[in-house]
Design a protein around this motif. Structure first.
Motif, PDB file in Angstrom:
ATOM      1  N   CYS B 119      34.043 -20.320 -19.309  1.00  0.00           N
ATOM      2  CA  CYS B 119      34.145 -21.713 -18.846  1.00  0.00           C
ATOM      3  C   CYS B 119      34.699 -21.714 -17.427  1.00  0.00           C
ATOM      4  CB  CYS B 119      35.064 -22.518 -19.771  1.00  0.00           C
ATOM      5  SG  CYS B 119      35.402 -24.180 -19.150  1.00  0.00           S
ATOM      6  N   TYR B 120      34.015 -22.427 -16.534  1.00  0.00           N
ATOM      7  CA  TYR B 120      34.414 -22.418 -15.110  1.00  0.00           C
ATOM      8  C   TYR B 120      35.862 -22.855 -14.926  1.00  0.00           C
ATOM      9  CZ  TYR B 120      29.642 -24.173 -15.790  1.00  0.00           C
ATOM     10  OH  TYR B 120      28.407 -24.428 -16.287  1.00  0.00           O
ATOM     11  N   TYR B 121      36.278 -23.825 -15.742  1.00  0.00           N
ATOM     12  CA  TYR B 121      37.625 -24.383 -15.554  1.00  0.00           C
ATOM     13  C   TYR B 121      38.706 -23.439 -16.063  1.00  0.00           C
ATOM     14  CZ  TYR B 121      34.794 -28.411 -14.480  1.00  0.00           C
ATOM     15  OH  TYR B 121      33.856 -29.237 -13.924  1.00  0.00           O
ATOM     16  N   PHE B 122      38.366 -22.607 -17.032  1.00  0.00           N
ATOM     17  CA  PHE B 122      39.302 -21.581 -17.498  1.00  0.00           C
ATOM     18  C   PHE B 122      39.594 -20.602 -16.356  1.00  0.00           C
ATOM     19  CE2 PHE B 122      39.828 -17.338 -19.599  1.00  0.00           C
ATOM     20  CZ  PHE B 122      41.034 -17.588 -20.235  1.00  0.00           C
ATOM     21  N   TYR B 123      38.555 -20.336 -15.558  1.00  0.00           N
ATOM     22  CA  TYR B 123      38.689 -19.406 -14.425  1.00  0.00           C
ATOM     23  C   TYR B 123      39.344 -20.047 -13.202  1.00  0.00           C
ATOM     24  CZ  TYR B 123      36.251 -15.224 -16.037  1.00  0.00           C
ATOM     25  OH  TYR B 123      35.931 -14.058 -16.683  1.00  0.00           O
ATOM     26  N   ASP B 124      39.272 -21.380 -13.115  1.00  0.00           N
ATOM     27  CA  ASP B 124      39.747 -22.068 -11.908  1.00  0.00           C
ATOM     28  C   ASP B 124      41.181 -22.519 -12.107  1.00  0.00           C
ATOM     29  OD1 ASP B 124      40.235 -23.605  -9.725  1.00  0.00           O
ATOM     30  OD2 ASP B 124      38.548 -24.981 -10.019  1.00  0.00           O
ATOM     31  N   THR B 125      42.131 -21.750 -11.590  1.00  0.00           N
ATOM     32  CA  THR B 125      43.550 -22.038 -11.843  1.00  0.00           C
ATOM     33  C   THR B 125      44.021 -23.322 -11.149  1.00  0.00           C
ATOM     34  OG1 THR B 125      44.141 -20.554 -10.041  1.00  0.00           O
ATOM     35  CG2 THR B 125      44.215 -19.642 -12.264  1.00  0.00           C
ATOM     36  N   ALA B 126      43.168 -23.930 -10.319  1.00  0.00           N
ATOM     37  CA  ALA B 126      43.551 -25.183  -9.655  1.00  0.00           C
ATOM     38  C   ALA B 126      43.281 -26.393 -10.545  1.00  0.00           C
ATOM     39  CB  ALA B 126      42.791 -25.323  -8.336  1.00  0.00           C
ATOM     40  N   THR B 127      42.616 -26.180 -11.696  1.00  0.00           N
ATOM     41  CA  THR B 127      42.273 -27.316 -12.562  1.00  0.00           C
ATOM     42  C   THR B 127      42.972 -27.184 -13.920  1.00  0.00           C
ATOM     43  OG1 THR B 127      40.363 -26.132 -13.466  1.00  0.00           O
ATOM     44  CG2 THR B 127      39.960 -27.533 -11.533  1.00  0.00           C
ATOM     45  N   PRO B 128      43.193 -28.323 -14.600  1.00  0.00           N
ATOM     46  CA  PRO B 128      43.773 -28.244 -15.948  1.00  0.00           C
ATOM     47  C   PRO B 128      42.831 -27.530 -16.917  1.00  0.00           C
ATOM     48  CG  PRO B 128      43.876 -30.488 -15.082  1.00  0.00           C
ATOM     49  CD  PRO B 128      42.980 -29.712 -14.170  1.00  0.00           C
ATOM     50  N   CYS B 129      43.394 -26.821 -17.874  1.00  0.00           N
ATOM     51  CA  CYS B 129      42.602 -26.165 -18.925  1.00  0.00           C
ATOM     52  C   CYS B 129      43.535 -25.877 -20.093  1.00  0.00           C
ATOM     53  CB  CYS B 129      41.981 -24.871 -18.409  1.00  0.00           C
ATOM     54  SG  CYS B 129      41.313 -23.816 -19.725  1.00  0.00           S
ATOM     55  N   ASN B 130      43.201 -26.441 -21.247  1.00  0.00           N
ATOM     56  CA  ASN B 130      44.056 -26.249 -22.431  1.00  0.00           C
ATOM     57  C   ASN B 130      44.049 -24.813 -22.940  1.00  0.00           C
ATOM     58  OD1 ASN B 130      45.065 -28.880 -22.733  1.00  0.00           O
ATOM     59  ND2 ASN B 130      43.124 -29.547 -23.668  1.00  0.00           N
ATOM     60  N   LYS B 131      43.007 -24.086 -22.650  1.00  0.00           N
ATOM     61  CA  LYS B 131      42.950 -22.694 -23.091  1.00  0.00           C
ATOM     62  C   LYS B 131      43.866 -21.829 -22.219  1.00  0.00           C
ATOM     63  CE  LYS B 131      39.108 -20.815 -24.825  1.00  0.00           C
ATOM     64  NZ  LYS B 131      39.634 -20.354 -26.130  1.00  0.00           N
TER      65      LYS B 131
END
Lengths: 166, 331
Positions: B119-131
């Motif tokens: 998931c792109y957001y899991f990789y993008d530390t600038a965005t929220p991600c519950n995982k």
């Protein structure tokens, strides 16, 4: 500036067998094989492209198998036979795959080429590519942004036909 | 990468002991996914335990007529193993549909099961991600979610499990053998990975102190009618939008048993045995295949960009079953 008080784990002695020579290094555990080769052994033929295993520029041979040196810790590669682009030519004579890259004009800027050459040698060692489509699929871990793919595939085809890899 | 300490484990018990006594410790074998995630600060182990020196590096026939694959066997060595190619070609094909030769030469089968979502957001530390950061929110649900899940999702996470190998293992009813400080246990593949629920940061039911030691395949390998169909944006080195591991056992043109597992659609390989049962005793026709496909995708939910995956998955199931029937194994 505040003094950095973070205590780093000590470096340790790591022995790598690179291109037939045993090389001892004092490195931190997080040093990748790629950084050990380039920054510590000054073997800068192996290239750092993406540093994430996506482009293949860092491809080297470990015990004859191609791997991404950027996704491997140097400390975990001790006692293995590591071959980089610098170790391929013998007695002033290019490795046949190196020569084939010249003969087929299979590069432009050359940045991906050391990785491509190691990857073609790994491909031949694996012995699984039978068709042009197989070559394309099994070389998909090496990106060439100049787009020299057509001629790289010709090199791989020739290398597979010749078969002999040293 | 953040600094960490490193040790080599001599055997399974030493590895398990070590991981129990070190806070923030992780096992490392191939390391292809772990090191990648450490470089971008998504994973931050304080201590790495190298398990590549322990046993479990062979593929052997087990006493139940199946195969025991050591957790440390590499993906390529598994895919090209003679017994696997002959008896479980579905597994070979699935493994070779994933990653690149360089990665498969290093990545182990145990590690393949434990790889994290792409998931792109899991990789993008600038965005929220519950995982990545529990409780921070999910950027994907209302964000760009073309690659993400349509089945088994929760309001907290719509990540998919990226493995191809695990999809074939799900179809083949594999089981995962693990050792922890309380001893050994066997986890059926379908219970190994979890759905996200309200704890999406936990990918699997493996405990912190447990190490995968082998993958066991039952005797039945469906070498006659199988296919691994992987649909993706480019033909090599891309993750699945939808993948289907399909296997059939036939009696003439009547289906004795059908196995279907989906990849790229959920937080785990997706199997639905009650839907597979629709095909039991039925004729192997496109019409019946479509009926199963509809049942498989019942309850699927799109999030905008990935709505197309619902119909794509249905058609992929039909095509995979047709390929398996006609024995066109290549995807």
């Amino acid at each position: 500036m505040e003094k950095n008080t973070v205590e780093l784990p000590p470096t340790s002695s790591v022995t790598l067998r690179v291109n037939g020579l045993s090389r001892q290094l004092n490195i931190a555990p997080w040093t990748t094989l790629l950084d050990a080769l380039r920054e510590h052994l000054h073997l800068s033929g192996t290239k750092k492209g993406c540093d994430h295993g996506q482009c293949g520029a860092c491809t080297v041979l470990v015990d004859g198998k191609r791997i991404n040196s950027c996704l491997s810790l140097a400390v975990m590669q001790q006692d293995k036979k590591i071959t980089t682009i610098e170790g391929l030519a013998k007695e002033g004579e290019l490795h046949p795959v190196q020569q084939a890259f010249i003969d087929h004009d299979a590069f432009q800027c050359g940045y991906c080429t050391p990785g491509q050459i190691c990857s073609v040698i790994g491909l031949v060692n694996e012995g699984k590519a039978k068709t042009m489509d197989d070559i394309r699929d099994l070389m998909s871990g090496n990106v060439c942004r100049c787009g020299a793919y057509v001629n790289i595939v010709k090199v791989a085809q020739e290398a597979l036909e010749r078969g002999e890899i040293r | 990468m953040r600094p960490f300490t490193y040790t080599k484990a001599a055997d399974v018990n030493a590895a398990v002991q070590e991981v129990s006594t070190h806070e923030g410790a992780k096992f490392i074998a191939g390391g292809t996914n772990l090191l990648d995630l450490m470089k971008i600060d998504v994973m931050r182990p304080a201590h790495l335990i190298d398990v590549t020196h322990i046993a479990h590096k062979t593929i052997e026939e087990n006493d139940k007529g199946g195969l025991r694959i050591g957790a440390l066997v590499t993906n390529n060595d598994t895919a090209y193993n003679e017994l696997v190619e002959k008896r479980y070609p579905l597994l070979s094909h699935a493994i070779l549909a994933g990653a690149t030769a360089q990665l498969r030469n290093v990545a182990t089968d145990g590690g393949n099961l434990l790889q994290r979502t792409r998931c792109y957001y899991f990789y993008d530390t600038a965005t929220p991600c519950n995982k990545r950061e529990p409780g921070s929110g999910c950027s994907a649900i209302k964000g760009y979610n073309r690659d993400l899940a349509i089945l088994g999702t929760s309001e907290h996470c719509i990540a998919t499990h990226p493995s191809d190998m695990a999809v074939a293992l799900a179809a083949l009813d594999a089981s995962i053998h693990v050792t922890g400080k309380d001893g050994e246990r066997t986890i059926p593949i379908l219970d190994f990975h979890r759905l996200p629920g309200d704890t999406p940061h936990i990918d699997t039911n493996l405990k912190e102190d447990e190490l995968i030691t082998s993958i066991d395949l039952p005797a039945k390998g469906f070498p006659e009618h199988y296919t691994y169909l992987k649909l993706r944006d480019r033909a090599s080195y891309a993750f699945a939008l939808v993948s289907v591991a399909a296997a059939l056992e036939l009696d003439g043109t009547t289906i004795k048993e059908a196995r279907i597992a989906l990849g790229g659609v959920a937080h785990k390989p997706w199997r639905k045995p009650e839907a597979e049962a629709i095909l039991q005793g039925k004729a192997a026709t496109t019409e019946n295949f479509r009926e199963v496909a509809e049942a498989y995708l019942e309850g699927a939910k799109g999030y905008g960009d990935n709505d197309f995956k619902i119909e794509l998955a249905k058609r992929a199931i039909v095509r995979a079953l047709e390929q398996a029937l006609k024995m066109e194994a290549a995807s």
